[in-house]
Structures are given as C-alpha cells and as structure tokens.
Design an enzyme around this catalytic site. Sequence first.
Site, PDB file in Angstrom:
ATOM      1  N   GLU A 155      -8.198  45.459  -6.852  1.00  0.00           N
ATOM      2  CA  GLU A 155      -7.672  43.880  -8.006  1.00  0.00           C
ATOM      3  C   GLU A 155      -6.091  43.437  -7.664  1.00  0.00           C
ATOM      4  O   GLU A 155      -5.658  43.707  -9.051  1.00  0.00           O
ATOM      5  CB  GLU A 155      -8.356  43.296  -8.359  1.00  0.00           C
ATOM      6  N   TYR A 216     -17.014  36.488  -8.556  1.00  0.00           N
ATOM      7  CA  TYR A 216     -18.313  36.519 -10.154  1.00  0.00           C
ATOM      8  C   TYR A 216     -19.073  34.825 -10.144  1.00  0.00           C
ATOM      9  O   TYR A 216     -18.197  34.450 -10.030  1.00  0.00           O
ATOM     10  CB  TYR A 216     -17.423  36.985 -10.979  1.00  0.00           C
ATOM     11  N   GLU A 242     -16.347  43.584  -3.517  1.00  0.00           N
ATOM     12  CA  GLU A 242     -17.132  43.671  -4.334  1.00  0.00           C
ATOM     13  C   GLU A 242     -17.239  41.838  -5.140  1.00  0.00           C
ATOM     14  O   GLU A 242     -17.030  41.222  -4.730  1.00  0.00           O
ATOM     15  CB  GLU A 242     -15.710  43.860  -5.613  1.00  0.00           C
ATOM     16  N   TRP A 276     -21.709  45.148  -7.882  1.00  0.00           N
ATOM     17  CA  TRP A 276     -20.648  45.602  -8.433  1.00  0.00           C
ATOM     18  C   TRP A 276     -21.670  45.639  -9.635  1.00  0.00           C
ATOM     19  O   TRP A 276     -22.228  44.463 -10.073  1.00  0.00           O
ATOM     20  CB  TRP A 276     -19.398  45.379  -9.741  1.00  0.00           C
ATOM     21  N   LYS A 281     -23.348  50.272 -18.653  1.00  0.00           N
ATOM     22  CA  LYS A 281     -22.270  49.848 -19.624  1.00  0.00           C
ATOM     23  C   LYS A 281     -23.729  48.644 -20.234  1.00  0.00           C
ATOM     24  O   LYS A 281     -24.133  48.580 -19.298  1.00  0.00           O
ATOM     25  CB  LYS A 281     -21.093  49.436 -19.892  1.00  0.00           C
ATOM     26  N   GLU A 283     -23.460  45.441 -20.309  1.00  0.00           N
ATOM     27  CA  GLU A 283     -22.807  44.070 -19.709  1.00  0.00           C
ATOM     28  C   GLU A 283     -23.549  43.131 -19.020  1.00  0.00           C
ATOM     29  O   GLU A 283     -24.629  44.509 -17.627  1.00  0.00           O
ATOM     30  CB  GLU A 283     -21.456  44.682 -19.744  1.00  0.00           C
TER      31      GLU A 283
END
Length: 320
Positions: A155, A216, A242, A276, A281, A283
């Site tokens: 990216e 996203y 992704e 992804w 984590k 998140e």
Amino acid sequence: MKPKQILVFLIILTIGVGALYSQPVKKHGKLSVKGINLVDENNEVIMLQGVSYGWHNFWPRFYNKESVKWLRDDWACTVIRAAMGVEPNKGYISSPDWSKEKIEAVVNSAIENDIYIIIDWHSHHIKLEEAKIFFTEMAKKYGKYPHIIYEIYNEPERDTWQQVKDYSIEMIKTIRQYDPDNIILVGNPHWSQDVHIVADDPIEGFENIMYTLHFYADTHKQSLRERGDYALKKGIPLFVSESAGMLHTGDGPINIEEWQRWIDWMRANKVSWVSWSVSDKDETCSMLKQSAASEGGWTENDMKESGIKTRELLRKFAGK
Ligand code: MG
C-alpha cells in the site's frame, strides 16, 4: 455394476472430488491473465478466495506449516497471503534472515498443501534496492512453482502513480529475469485505491500483471466500487489482495451490508479476494483471539466476529 461395486465407485469418486477440491493448484495449475480475468491452465476463469496473515513482524506465531493446512481444510482458502513487514522492528530491513524464515515457512507449506500463496512486500514506502534483493531471491527459489503470486508493494501512501509505476516496472523486470510467468500484483497510490488513475496510464509490455484494489467496507463504499468498474471497463485486471468489513483503521463495528455489497461485486466481476487478517490484536480486523493456538484447530471460541464471518463466506462459496 453390482450394488457393492457402485458403492465403492461412489466412495472413490467422492474422495477424488474432495481431494481435488482441497488441492486447488493440482486442479487449476499455472495461472495467467487473460483480458481482465485470472484464468487457470485450462483457460477457465478462476476466482481465488482466502485470507492474509497479519504482519509477520507483529504476529510471527501464526507463520507456521500447520496453520496453512488448517486454513485450507477448515476455512476452504484457495489462496493465502504472507504479509512480510518491511519495517519497523523485526521487519525485513532490520531482520532479513528471520523474516525470510517466517515467510518461507508459510510459502513452503502452501506448496506442500497445494494452495496458491501471495508473497506480499508489506510496505507503505518505496524501498527499491531491498525489494529487488528480496524478490530476486524469491523468484529464483520459487519461480518454478505455479502456487506463487508476487505482490511487490502492498500500500503506497504518499507516492504518486508515476513513482509507483516506475518502481513496479523495475520490480517486474527483476522478477521476470528468473520467473517468466507467475502472476505479479501491482499496488497503487492511497493504499491501493487509485485504480482509476492506473486505468488511464497502465503499465505496458508485460504479461500476467494484475492491479490491487483494497477496501475496508465501512469506509470504502460505492465510490470505490465505481473506480473498480471504471478500471475493469478499461481492461485493467484487478485483484483484491486485502479487504475487510470495518473502518479503514481495522477497528469499529463490521458493516455487514457494505461488506456483502463488495462480496457481490467481486463475485459478479470474478475478482479474487483476500481478507485481512490472521492475527490476534485487540481490534476488529484481527480474526483471532489470543486464546487461539498458533497452529490452527480454532473453534468459534477462538475466533472474533471478522474471523467467523470470513470463514463462513469462504466455506459457503466452497460449498462446505
Ligand atoms: Mg514461473
């Protein structure tokens, strides 16, 4: 045939189809790009679906042989992505040998388990010389395997398309010295969302090149799909290497409706996608909890919502 023979025949047939199913590379072989499509060795359009590991330098524990097999068998992935963090700590630049060891554990297992594998240069900045060294080594070692897909720049953040284009041409030439044919994925500005700019000024003169489009879904919606439509209309082959369902930060609630719109769009356009990420984590986009074993064998209790949903989507399309 006698009933017993028919039964034996059916059992063998079921096992055979099942084996082919979970061995995508045996079934589809060498990939190439024809027009805007990814095609297999029989010239059939193929759509790969799977998941990306998180940055290897942050979540090295999942980079092992066993997790690859689990993602193939239980998550029905036909492709996985090894995201080699280039920076910061423990990334390729500071720890090249350790980084390659992690990435190669997954690449070797993908070859052994017969699924496609993306070797991703996970960076937000151009590091031409280092990338050349890395991909030269990868192309020499793995260029003969149909399993391999190279992603040369995950990216770009601040680089212009001209800068990314110049870098990409150098990288394609570097890889092509040792591997004349495997698929190469090319990134583009603003976190691989400027495919409309690529469409007006694509790279010429090379085969088996595709461009990445990342989304996203709670941030990037219809306007990004329209960029994708524009690129496809202009003959630009796309690969979503992704993607996920929440905000671009990787956090916040999952927007199921918008994510589904993307899934429908990708399926309608036969665009391959990778979700992804395999990491733990705290998140939304991390698919696993910290209780999840490094080697797979994950139950619903080990998975977070994004993991449960991604697995469900992958299994559904695989007919599982
Ligand atoms: Mg090759």
